[in-house]
Design a protein around this motif. Structure first.
Motif, short mmCIF file in Angstrom:
data_model
loop_
_atom_site.label_atom_id
_atom_site.label_comp_id
_atom_site.label_asym_id
_atom_site.label_seq_id
_atom_site.Cartn_x
_atom_site.Cartn_y
_atom_site.Cartn_z
N LEU A 14 1.00 -1.08 0.02
CA LEU A 14 0.07 -0.06 0.01
C LEU A 14 0.71 1.23 0.00
O LEU A 14 0.49 2.36 -0.47
CB LEU A 14 -0.97 0.18 1.33
N THR A 15 2.11 1.24 0.32
CA THR A 15 3.00 2.40 0.40
C THR A 15 4.30 2.36 -0.38
O THR A 15 4.63 0.96 -0.79
CB THR A 15 3.15 2.58 2.11
N THR A 16 5.08 3.21 -0.49
CA THR A 16 6.21 3.22 -1.20
C THR A 16 7.38 2.80 -0.26
O THR A 16 7.02 2.95 0.93
CB THR A 16 6.53 4.48 -1.76
N GLU A 17 8.52 2.21 -1.02
CA GLU A 17 9.60 1.87 0.04
C GLU A 17 10.04 3.05 0.90
O GLU A 17 10.36 2.79 1.97
CB GLU A 17 10.48 1.58 -0.71
N GLU A 18 9.92 4.38 0.36
CA GLU A 18 10.46 5.51 1.16
C GLU A 18 9.23 6.17 2.18
O GLU A 18 9.78 6.82 2.85
CB GLU A 18 10.72 6.81 0.16
N GLY A 19 8.16 5.10 2.08
CA GLY A 19 7.19 6.02 3.10
C GLY A 19 6.23 6.69 2.18
O GLY A 19 6.51 7.40 1.32
N GLY A 20 4.82 6.66 2.63
CA GLY A 20 3.80 7.45 2.05
C GLY A 20 3.00 6.45 1.23
O GLY A 20 3.35 5.56 0.85
N LEU A 21 1.61 7.07 0.80
CA LEU A 21 0.93 6.03 0.20
C LEU A 21 1.03 5.86 -1.31
O LEU A 21 1.41 6.68 -1.89
CB LEU A 21 -0.45 6.65 0.51
N ASP A 22 1.01 4.58 -1.67
CA ASP A 22 1.02 4.37 -3.09
C ASP A 22 -0.61 4.45 -3.46
O ASP A 22 -1.16 3.54 -3.69
CB ASP A 22 1.70 3.21 -3.30
N ARG A 23 -0.97 5.54 -4.09
CA ARG A 23 -2.55 5.74 -4.49
C ARG A 23 -2.82 4.70 -5.75
O ARG A 23 -3.83 4.33 -5.75
CB ARG A 23 -2.48 7.41 -4.91
N ASP A 24 -1.77 4.52 -6.37
CA ASP A 24 -1.97 3.55 -7.64
C ASP A 24 -2.58 2.30 -7.24
O ASP A 24 -3.46 1.55 -7.50
CB ASP A 24 -0.97 3.64 -8.79
N SER A 25 -1.70 1.67 -6.18
CA SER A 25 -1.88 0.39 -5.55
C SER A 25 -3.19 0.34 -4.76
O SER A 25 -3.96 -0.66 -4.91
CB SER A 25 -0.85 0.01 -4.59
N ILE A 26 -3.62 1.38 -4.20
CA ILE A 26 -4.91 1.43 -3.50
C ILE A 26 -6.12 1.42 -4.35
O ILE A 26 -7.15 0.67 -4.04
CB ILE A 26 -4.81 2.73 -2.50
N ALA A 27 -5.89 2.22 -5.59
CA ALA A 27 -7.00 2.47 -6.38
C ALA A 27 -7.08 1.02 -7.12
O ALA A 27 -8.18 0.59 -7.36
CB ALA A 27 -6.59 3.47 -7.70
N PHE A 28 -6.08 0.35 -7.42
CA PHE A 28 -5.99 -1.32 -8.12
C PHE A 28 -6.70 -2.22 -7.07
O PHE A 28 -7.70 -2.73 -7.61
CB PHE A 28 -4.71 -1.63 -8.22
#
Length: 220
Positions: A14-28
């Motif tokens: 759900l998040t990037t390796e650096e921290g923060g949300l991966d919006r594309d993954s959540i949308a998928f």
């Protein structure tokens, strides 16, 4: 044939390796879950990611290790996480609901009874319940087992037919396939032995705990 499904998604998905949300993954994931719901299935979501989503927003360079720092990051990240889910599911005309639990909640028959009735009403109304641990008030370790244990408890609470745990690894291997090219993947496990349990390692990323869920899913 419709069924009741509990889906658990880990932080690294759900998040990037650096921290923060991966919006594309959540949308998928929202699109896939919405498709299940449109086909008549009842879906409940157990999500990780609050700490990973919030630690950079709060000003930490790396994922925090101290309990109060994790709780602060989770307090920020939980709001961001639910906002992202709400927006992603709204694109499919699906309403979301947040349910925060602690380990002690499952020790109270009354609390679990109330939680169960709430969940049943949400499902009846076509709402997807989204579960997470209430990290900001937890006094124990900040995990049920990277929410793997929580997902198993939720599946038992709602009498789900299926529990699906999504990770960034496509199965259980005899070793870490990223480090050992000779690692062999298991297609099916019918019994969890000490040897099988030992194959499950720790986190493969810096944003999740990667704790094994095998013990929580072991048949009684």
């Amino acid at each position: 044939m419709s069924s009741r499904i509990v889906v658990k998604i880990g932080s690294s998905s759900l998040t990037t390796e650096e921290g923060g949300l991966d919006r594309d993954s959540i949308a998928f994931f929202a699109g896939e879950i919405a498709a299940l719901m449109q086909n008549g299935h009842e879906v409940l979501l157990v999500t990780s990611g609050a700490v990973a989503a919030g630690f950079r927003e709060i000003g930490y360079v790396h994922r925090p290790k101290l309990l109060h720092e994790k709780q602060a990051a989770a307090a920020v990240g939980q709001a961001l996480l639910m906002q992202a889910y709400q927006q992603a599911f709204a694109a499919h005309r699906v309403t979301t609901a947040q349910i925060l639990l602690t380990r002690t909640d499952f020790h109270s028959r009354k609390r679990m009874g109330n939680a169960g009735m709430t969940v049943e009403e949400l499902l009846k109304q076509g709402v997807i319940p989204i579960f997470n641990e209430n990290d900001t008030v937890s006094v124990d370790e900040l995990k049920f087992g990277d929410n793997d244990l929580l997902s198993a408890l939720v599946a038992n609470l709602v009498k789900a037919q299926h529990l699906v745990i999504l990770t960034d690894t496509n199965g259980l291997y005899t070793a870490d396939p990223r480090k050992d090219p000779s690692a062999t993947r298991y297609d099916r496990i019918t019994e969890i032995t000490a040897e099988i349990y030992a194959y499950a390692g720790g986190s493969g990323s810096s944003v999740g705990t990667g704790v094994c869920a095998l013990r929580s899913m072991q048949p009684k």
